[in-house]
Design a protein around this motif. Structure first.
Motif, PDB file in Angstrom:
ATOM      1  N   TYR A  27      -1.276  15.538   2.075  1.00  0.00           N
ATOM      2  CA  TYR A  27      -0.916  14.183   1.638  1.00  0.00           C
ATOM      3  C   TYR A  27      -0.880  14.043   0.116  1.00  0.00           C
ATOM      4  CZ  TYR A  27      -2.561  12.815   6.369  1.00  0.00           C
ATOM      5  OH  TYR A  27      -2.779  12.697   7.706  1.00  0.00           O
ATOM      6  N   ALA A  28      -1.786  14.766  -0.550  1.00  0.00           N
ATOM      7  CA  ALA A  28      -2.015  14.508  -1.976  1.00  0.00           C
ATOM      8  C   ALA A  28      -0.935  15.139  -2.858  1.00  0.00           C
ATOM      9  CB  ALA A  28      -3.385  15.028  -2.373  1.00  0.00           C
ATOM     10  N   GLU A  29      -0.803  14.610  -4.061  1.00  0.00           N
ATOM     11  CA  GLU A  29       0.089  15.202  -5.057  1.00  0.00           C
ATOM     12  C   GLU A  29      -0.533  16.507  -5.566  1.00  0.00           C
ATOM     13  OE1 GLU A  29       3.235  13.906  -5.878  1.00  0.00           O
ATOM     14  OE2 GLU A  29       2.588  12.903  -4.068  1.00  0.00           O
ATOM     15  N   GLY A  77       2.906   7.083   5.263  1.00  0.00           N
ATOM     16  CA  GLY A  77       3.361   7.166   3.877  1.00  0.00           C
ATOM     17  C   GLY A  77       3.376   8.572   3.316  1.00  0.00           C
ATOM     18  N   ALA A  78       2.839   9.525   4.039  1.00  0.00           N
ATOM     19  CA  ALA A  78       2.794  10.902   3.544  1.00  0.00           C
ATOM     20  C   ALA A  78       2.697  11.839   4.737  1.00  0.00           C
ATOM     21  CB  ALA A  78       1.600  11.096   2.607  1.00  0.00           C
ATOM     22  N   GLY A  79       2.837  13.136   4.454  1.00  0.00           N
ATOM     23  CA  GLY A  79       2.756  14.147   5.507  1.00  0.00           C
ATOM     24  C   GLY A  79       4.128  14.722   5.806  1.00  0.00           C
ATOM     25  N   HIS A 106       4.738   4.931  -9.877  1.00  0.00           N
ATOM     26  CA  HIS A 106       6.090   5.515  -9.786  1.00  0.00           C
ATOM     27  C   HIS A 106       6.889   4.795  -8.696  1.00  0.00           C
ATOM     28  CE1 HIS A 106       4.447   9.558 -11.489  1.00  0.00           C
ATOM     29  NE2 HIS A 106       5.062   8.892 -12.451  1.00  0.00           N
ATOM     30  N   LYS A 107       6.233   4.622  -7.545  1.00  0.00           N
ATOM     31  CA  LYS A 107       6.932   4.024  -6.399  1.00  0.00           C
ATOM     32  C   LYS A 107       7.236   2.546  -6.649  1.00  0.00           C
ATOM     33  CE  LYS A 107       4.743   7.287  -3.218  1.00  0.00           C
ATOM     34  NZ  LYS A 107       3.473   7.557  -2.529  1.00  0.00           N
ATOM     35  N   LEU A 108       6.285   1.836  -7.245  1.00  0.00           N
ATOM     36  CA  LEU A 108       6.494   0.414  -7.522  1.00  0.00           C
ATOM     37  C   LEU A 108       7.626   0.217  -8.528  1.00  0.00           C
ATOM     38  CD1 LEU A 108       5.280  -2.419  -6.867  1.00  0.00           C
ATOM     39  CD2 LEU A 108       4.007  -2.220  -9.014  1.00  0.00           C
ATOM     40  N   ILE A 114      -1.118   6.414 -10.418  1.00  0.00           N
ATOM     41  CA  ILE A 114       0.127   6.815 -11.100  1.00  0.00           C
ATOM     42  C   ILE A 114       1.257   6.975 -10.081  1.00  0.00           C
ATOM     43  CG2 ILE A 114       1.182   8.594 -12.566  1.00  0.00           C
ATOM     44  CD1 ILE A 114      -1.846   9.205 -13.415  1.00  0.00           C
ATOM     45  N   ASP A 115       0.925   7.620  -8.972  1.00  0.00           N
ATOM     46  CA  ASP A 115       1.930   7.809  -7.916  1.00  0.00           C
ATOM     47  C   ASP A 115       2.412   6.444  -7.392  1.00  0.00           C
ATOM     48  OD1 ASP A 115       3.247   9.584  -5.766  1.00  0.00           O
ATOM     49  OD2 ASP A 115       2.060   8.186  -4.562  1.00  0.00           O
ATOM     50  N   ALA A 116       1.478   5.529  -7.165  1.00  0.00           N
ATOM     51  CA  ALA A 116       1.874   4.194  -6.688  1.00  0.00           C
ATOM     52  C   ALA A 116       2.720   3.484  -7.752  1.00  0.00           C
ATOM     53  CB  ALA A 116       0.640   3.369  -6.341  1.00  0.00           C
ATOM     54  N   ILE A 138       0.909  -1.146   0.000  1.00  0.00           N
ATOM     55  CA  ILE A 138       0.000   0.000   0.000  1.00  0.00           C
ATOM     56  C   ILE A 138       0.942   1.188   0.000  1.00  0.00           C
ATOM     57  CG2 ILE A 138      -1.734   1.254   1.343  1.00  0.00           C
ATOM     58  CD1 ILE A 138      -2.383  -1.515   2.697  1.00  0.00           C
ATOM     59  N   ILE A 139       1.116   1.808  -1.161  1.00  0.00           N
ATOM     60  CA  ILE A 139       2.192   2.791  -1.276  1.00  0.00           C
ATOM     61  C   ILE A 139       1.675   4.170  -1.686  1.00  0.00           C
ATOM     62  CG2 ILE A 139       4.231   1.311  -1.484  1.00  0.00           C
ATOM     63  CD1 ILE A 139       3.820   1.137  -4.455  1.00  0.00           C
ATOM     64  N   ASN A 140       0.383   4.396  -1.486  1.00  0.00           N
ATOM     65  CA  ASN A 140      -0.132   5.757  -1.635  1.00  0.00           C
ATOM     66  C   ASN A 140      -0.998   6.076  -0.419  1.00  0.00           C
ATOM     67  OD1 ASN A 140      -2.508   7.690  -2.738  1.00  0.00           O
ATOM     68  ND2 ASN A 140      -0.554   8.189  -3.672  1.00  0.00           N
ATOM     69  N   GLY A 141      -0.544   7.043   0.361  1.00  0.00           N
ATOM     70  CA  GLY A 141      -1.232   7.387   1.608  1.00  0.00           C
ATOM     71  C   GLY A 141      -2.604   7.987   1.351  1.00  0.00           C
ATOM     72  N   THR A 142      -2.681   8.859   0.352  1.00  0.00           N
ATOM     73  CA  THR A 142      -3.953   9.512   0.036  1.00  0.00           C
ATOM     74  C   THR A 142      -5.019   8.466  -0.307  1.00  0.00           C
ATOM     75  OG1 THR A 142      -2.736  11.400  -0.815  1.00  0.00           O
ATOM     76  CG2 THR A 142      -5.016  11.190  -1.550  1.00  0.00           C
ATOM     77  N   PHE A 165      -2.999  11.722  -9.740  1.00  0.00           N
ATOM     78  CA  PHE A 165      -1.830  10.842  -9.600  1.00  0.00           C
ATOM     79  C   PHE A 165      -2.040   9.864  -8.439  1.00  0.00           C
ATOM     80  CE2 PHE A 165       2.108  12.500 -11.941  1.00  0.00           C
ATOM     81  CZ  PHE A 165       1.351  13.068 -12.936  1.00  0.00           C
ATOM     82  N   ASP A 166      -2.689  10.335  -7.375  1.00  0.00           N
ATOM     83  CA  ASP A 166      -2.953   9.476  -6.223  1.00  0.00           C
ATOM     84  C   ASP A 166      -4.073   8.483  -6.540  1.00  0.00           C
ATOM     85  OD1 ASP A 166      -1.246  10.727  -4.010  1.00  0.00           O
ATOM     86  OD2 ASP A 166      -2.340  12.480  -4.713  1.00  0.00           O
ATOM     87  N   VAL A 167      -5.237   9.006  -6.981  1.00  0.00           N
ATOM     88  CA  VAL A 167      -6.406   8.122  -7.073  1.00  0.00           C
ATOM     89  C   VAL A 167      -6.358   7.221  -8.302  1.00  0.00           C
ATOM     90  CG1 VAL A 167      -7.874   9.578  -5.658  1.00  0.00           C
ATOM     91  CG2 VAL A 167      -7.927   9.862  -8.121  1.00  0.00           C
TER      92      VAL A 167
HETATM   93  N1  LIG Z   1       0.759  11.806  -2.468  1.00  0.00           N
HETATM   94  C1  LIG Z   1       1.588  10.797  -1.900  1.00  0.00           C
HETATM   95  C2  LIG Z   1       2.652  11.414  -1.042  1.00  0.00           C
HETATM   96  C3  LIG Z   1       3.655  10.431  -0.524  1.00  0.00           C
HETATM   97  O1  LIG Z   1       4.474   9.966  -1.549  1.00  0.00           O
HETATM   98  C4  LIG Z   1       0.738   9.849  -1.084  1.00  0.00           C
HETATM   99  O2  LIG Z   1      -0.409  10.196  -0.781  1.00  0.00           O
HETATM  100  O3  LIG Z   1       1.197   8.755  -0.778  1.00  0.00           O
END
Ligand SMILES: N[C@@H](CCO)C(=O)O
Ligand SMILES: NC(=O)c1ccc[n+]([C@@H]2O[C@H](COP(=O)([O-])OP(=O)(O)OC[C@H]3O[C@@H](n4cnc5c(N)ncnc54)[C@H](O)[C@@H]3O)[C@@H](O)[C@H]2O)c1
Ligand code: NA
Length: 432
Positions: free
Chosen positions: A186-188, A298-300, A202-204, A198-200, A155-159, A193-195
């Motif tokens: 928390y959000a990009e 994961g964020a903040g 990137h991290k994966l 896309i952000d996840a 679980i790699i997106n906090g939002t 990107f979060d929902v």
């Molecule tokens: N927007 C990202 C920030 C942390 O990378 C998240 O909610 O996980």
């Protein structure tokens, strides 16, 4: 010992948190790093009301930081691919080390950035880019370095996790929770990107490179978001003993590396299923160590700053080392170009929700479509129409099957005269 001088670009959620942690914990940080870490300059477009910058020089122009001869480490906390990329490459060109929290930049332009850094003998550190405060990059590249990594899932997106948790526990509206996640920092900048995952992704992409020694291949990561998850699916999942999480999954298979982000049903008995709110969690399975699990915010501001500052301390500790000692950016010396599996070839189990007219025979027709394709059913629930509704719902769990076969089965089910609309499909992972 000579202090290390840091220039911070971007003083928003993460930049502000980094400034505050470096200031608040200056003494302990100096003891750990073996030298003082001093903020020499900050570049920002907006002041941050949560930060007292005191006597630190502030500029609106990032070039002032990049070209400041006093600065040893440039900390890029602006975000995006444009100015941030110029800052990172500009700092490297000037022989400065870089610390960044920018997963989008690393996942998409990492190869170019690492090549530039290696040519200059400087390091680019990015612990904060993946799973915020969880030291997951360090865990994989150092703590698990003995292992052949078999799979990882997180679980790699906090939002996204915050939204799913609030929707499930409090029945809150998607848009309302997203607005709160944005207000909490928390959000990009672009929350799609979060929902949309896309952000996840990137991290994966970054985690998989470090885990398997493969190139950064963001473009090949399958990505599906959480905006279509309904409260019905959440409820039925629970009834079947599962929880829906937005998961990044990557697995080493004989055919290639499986790389995907999508809503996923996980058995509630798995510890990762109960990781809620803005918390992130990553499971890593190594051949020697077995399963490991890492959990944290994961964020903040604070959690992300924790990772940024740890990278600065790491750099400071080895500051007098020769240039050849700069970090090996993807954790392997030889990057092996293993193919990423096309989604159609991925093997996983499925939850299906089918809307049907309330007539006999539908269930039998669905079951025969699945059995003709060798898809075994693990569980089945039929829900009579709710008050005021005309359609019944058939909910199915299947055993593991190749995605291509499932696509064909779904098309055939949707083609039945007695079914209505699209079939909902959620992939199921048992994580073992
Ligand atoms: N927007 C990202 C920030 C942390 O990378 C998240 O909610 O996980
Ligand atoms: N917010 C989080 O929880 C979190 C967690 C992990 C990683 N990240 C990443 O950290 C980075 C920063 O995110 P954030 O949430 O702190 O963003 P933010 O929007 O809160 O802050 C961005 C900062 O950059 C400054 N800025 C923008 N353009 C500039 C320019 N041209 N010159 C100088 N300053 C400029 C803004 O004034 C602001 O201070 C992003 O890459 C993000 O993906 C964020
Ligand atoms: Na991290």
């Amino acid at each position: 010992m000579k202090p290390v001088k840091v220039g911070i670009c971007g003083l928003g959620t993460v930049g502000g948190g980094t400034f505050n942690v470096l200031t608040r914990n200056a003494q302990d940080i100096a003891r750990r790093a073996g030298r003082e870490i001093i903020i020499a300059q900050v570049a920002t477009r907006h002041p941050n009301p949560d930060v007292d910058t005191g006597a630190v020089a502030i500029t609106a122009d990032v070039n002032d930081v990049i070209n400041n001869p006093e600065i040893d480490v440039v900390v890029e906390l602006i975000g995006g691919y444009t100015i941030a990329k110029d800052v990172v490459l500009g700092a490297i060109a000037n022989g400065k080390h870089v610390v960044t929290a920018n997963k989008a930049l690393i996942a998409v332009h990492g190869d170019e950035i690492f090549a530039a850094a290696e040519a200059k003998g400087v390091s680019v550190m990015y612990e904060a880019a993946v799973a915020g405060g969880i030291p997951i990059i360090k865990a994989i590249r150092e703590g698990l370095a003995a292992n052949r990594i078999n799979w990882l899932a997180g679980i790699i997106n906090g939002t996204g996790n915050f939204i799913l948790t609030e929707m499930r526990d409090k029945g809150r509206d998607f848009a309302d929770v997203l607005a709160e996640a944005q207000a909490l920092g928390y959000a990009e900048a672009d929350p799609t990107f979060d929902v949309e995952g896309i952000d996840a992704a990137h991290k994966l992409t970054i985690l998989s490179s470090i885990a398997y020694g493969i190139p950064l291949q963001f473009a090949r990561c399958y990505t599906e978001g959480i905006s279509k998850i309904t409260t019905d699916d959440v409820e039925y999942a629970e009834e079947l003993g599962y929880r829906i999480k937005h998961l990044g999954v990557s697995r080493r298979t004989e055919k290639g590396i499986d790389l995907r982000v999508h809503p996923t049903m996980i058995p509630v008995a798995r510890p990762i299923a109960t990781v809620d709110g803005v918390l992130n969690a990553v499971m890593v399975n190594g051949d020697a160590v077995g399963d490991t699990l890492y959990v944290g915010a994961g964020a903040g501001a604070g959690p992300t700053a924790s990772a940024v500052v740890a990278d600065i301390i790491d750099l400071a500790r080895t500051f007098d080392a020769p240039a050849e000692a700069s970090v090996n950016h993807l954790a392997f010396n030889d990057i092996e170009d293993v193919a990423v599996l096309p989604m159609e070839e991925v093997e996983t189990a499925y939850y299906l929700r089918i809307q049907a007219e309330d007539k006999t025979g539908v269930l039998a027709a669905v079951a025969s479509i699945l059995s003709e394709r060798g898809i075994n059913i693990e569980a089945i629930i039929q829900k009579e129409p709710k008050d005021g509704e005309a359609l019944a719902q058939i909910i199915l769990l299947t055993h593991v099957v190749v995605e291509k076969q499932m696509n064909e089965a779904i098309a055939a089910i949707e083609g039945l005269a007695s079914t209505v609309g699209d079939v909902t499909r959620i992939r199921v992972e048992h994580l073992n």
